[in-house]
Design a protein around this motif. Sequence first.
Motif, PDB file in Angstrom:
ATOM      1  N   ARG A 313       0.832  -1.211   0.000  1.00 19.09           N
ATOM      2  CA  ARG A 313       0.000   0.000   0.000  1.00 19.09           C
ATOM      3  C   ARG A 313       0.858   1.249   0.000  1.00 19.09           C
ATOM      4  O   ARG A 313       0.590   2.211  -0.729  1.00 19.09           O
ATOM      5  N   ARG A 419      -5.638  -5.906  16.117  1.00 17.73           N
ATOM      6  CA  ARG A 419      -5.875  -4.556  15.554  1.00 17.73           C
ATOM      7  C   ARG A 419      -5.140  -3.505  16.377  1.00 17.73           C
ATOM      8  O   ARG A 419      -4.529  -2.590  15.843  1.00 17.73           O
ATOM      9  N   TRP A 444      -2.700   5.396   8.370  1.00 15.97           N
ATOM     10  CA  TRP A 444      -2.620   4.293   9.343  1.00 15.97           C
ATOM     11  C   TRP A 444      -3.638   4.509  10.467  1.00 15.97           C
ATOM     12  O   TRP A 444      -3.330   4.420  11.644  1.00 15.97           O
ATOM     13  N   GLY A 447      -9.422   2.340   9.938  1.00 16.36           N
ATOM     14  CA  GLY A 447      -9.913   1.809   8.662  1.00 16.36           C
ATOM     15  C   GLY A 447      -8.777   1.226   7.832  1.00 16.36           C
ATOM     16  O   GLY A 447      -8.930   0.199   7.155  1.00 16.36           O
ATOM     17  N   ASP A 448      -7.605   1.884   7.899  1.00 12.20           N
ATOM     18  CA  ASP A 448      -6.452   1.395   7.139  1.00 12.20           C
ATOM     19  C   ASP A 448      -5.968   0.058   7.684  1.00 12.20           C
ATOM     20  O   ASP A 448      -5.588  -0.834   6.932  1.00 12.20           O
ATOM     21  N   ASP A 450      -7.751  -2.187   9.143  1.00 13.75           N
ATOM     22  CA  ASP A 450      -8.665  -3.230   8.700  1.00 13.75           C
ATOM     23  C   ASP A 450      -8.468  -3.576   7.235  1.00 13.75           C
ATOM     24  O   ASP A 450      -8.510  -4.739   6.854  1.00 13.75           O
ATOM     25  N   SER A 451      -8.236  -2.550   6.418  1.00 10.36           N
ATOM     26  CA  SER A 451      -8.114  -2.916   5.006  1.00 10.36           C
ATOM     27  C   SER A 451      -6.782  -3.604   4.719  1.00 10.36           C
ATOM     28  O   SER A 451      -6.720  -4.493   3.864  1.00 10.36           O
ATOM     29  N   VAL A 452      -5.723  -3.276   5.471  1.00 11.66           N
ATOM     30  CA  VAL A 452      -4.465  -4.017   5.295  1.00 11.66           C
ATOM     31  C   VAL A 452      -4.631  -5.463   5.770  1.00 11.66           C
ATOM     32  O   VAL A 452      -4.139  -6.403   5.145  1.00 11.66           O
ATOM     33  N   GLY A 454      -7.353  -7.060   5.594  1.00  8.12           N
ATOM     34  CA  GLY A 454      -8.133  -7.676   4.511  1.00  8.12           C
ATOM     35  C   GLY A 454      -7.234  -8.093   3.350  1.00  8.12           C
ATOM     36  O   GLY A 454      -7.373  -9.194   2.807  1.00  8.12           O
ATOM     37  N   GLU A 455      -6.287  -7.209   3.010  1.00 12.03           N
ATOM     38  CA  GLU A 455      -5.347  -7.561   1.926  1.00 12.03           C
ATOM     39  C   GLU A 455      -4.496  -8.765   2.315  1.00 12.03           C
ATOM     40  O   GLU A 455      -4.234  -9.652   1.500  1.00 12.03           O
ATOM     41  N   SER A 458      -6.329 -11.899   1.865  1.00 16.48           N
ATOM     42  CA  SER A 458      -6.416 -12.380   0.481  1.00 16.48           C
ATOM     43  C   SER A 458      -5.114 -13.073   0.055  1.00 16.48           C
ATOM     44  O   SER A 458      -5.086 -13.829  -0.910  1.00 16.48           O
TER      45      SER A 458
END
Length: 463
Positions: A313, A419, A444, A447-448, A450-452, A454-455, A458
């Motif tokens: 990111r 988290r 950071w 929300g960031d 959580d999305s990291v 999420g990445e 994956s």
Amino acid sequence: MAASPPRTSHLSRQLDLAQLAAELQAPIGLRAVVLGTDALDDLTGLVPAGASVAVLTDGVAKRRGERDLLQEVERRLRGPAVTTVVLGGPSGRVHADKATLTDATQRCAGVSWIVTVGSGTLADIGKAVSTRLDDVSHVVVQTATSVNGFADDQSVLLVDGVKRTTRTRWPDFLIADADVLTGAPAALNVAGVGDLLAMFTAPADWRLAHMLGMADSYSAGAVALARRHGPEVLSLAPRVAQGDPVAVTKVAEVLAYSGISMGVAGTTAPASGMEHTVSHLVEMAMNRQGRDSAFHGAQVGVSTVVASALWSRVRKLLTAKVRLDFPSEGTMEERVRDAFADLDPSGAMGGECWRLYSRKLRRWSANRRALEKADWRAVDQEVAPLLGGREELAEALVAAGAPARFSELDPAPSPDLVRWALASCHLMRDRFTVADLAFFAGAWGPGDVDSVLGEAASLGGGL
Ligand SMILES: [Zn+2]
């Protein structure tokens, strides 16, 4: 007085430390690293007959093949003046805190040799005790390929409940005996593979910090040594859990290189970046709750997958537009103290973290003019070759039979704890990592995180 370096039996072998020191143009305090089958036999030639020796260990039973390892060690030490110093209770978990260090130092006082028999924390304690006792020689008999901290002059110690890397002393000799290592629990040996994965994120953190004027030094040679056998480690990973002596010995060798890279660099930075701060915070929080944490290397492995996702990111950010924040000391002091207030209401932990964080913040503010003109594309080009393939990391952990997700750790931290550790990892020490840059670039927040995560999920990692 230390003995001359050991005569190696035909089955074990020594690392060529003289060659390494010449390549790195830096002294290596270790006098010998002996690896492989029957490496333990070299102990007899190392420690002079009749020397007063303290064997420093913990209460966990350790075996070499069918035999008790402590008895095997004592049998190879010739002389009546051998005492065994057992730290911690029978459960075996020992923490490198002040009380333990004081106890160990008192009980080893007066000997001329310390032989530490154990894994990472024991080695850290042995290095610290040998520093406190002048003129004592130190041999580490490594009992698992669990971490890279056997072959360097630094110890991770607990200061006010916070994990702190402290300069101690190189062991004089390191023995990694294949029959001892293959007797360790598979999960502990596999943890070392996780610790080594930091070679695919930590050097990028260090390069970044140095380019931004946030680190005093950078050693390309130390980084190259820490990363030299990366592809081999990834391919050997599946054989480590099977207890293959060749694979386990190779991992011990690469862990030793990683340790030496930290020792010659004078900092753990070649092998410890954001992923280690996350692991440290998870461990500190679980210990505060009176719980054991998973093996250090296992935590580092899962944290490396997430750090790698954050790096991806941030690299996108570097090639787009970076807007930096320069928060005040008051704002950040409150933030640091808040982050640790639940964990330690006395405020000691928050105070210890702020003590080091404040140095980093002052440096960040002092560098403001240069940072606002930084050539981010040049930074990106420098760090890119130091990062591993994102997909490879979780794949290697899965292939090794190691946890790839936080929920697979034993015991597993709660998702909220993970988290918190991610969001707070940049607040615990003065070393600048990708998480600091993400934070100062406004990327950071919760929300960031959580999305990291999420990445990372994956890619096979994350929560
Ligand atoms: Zn580590």
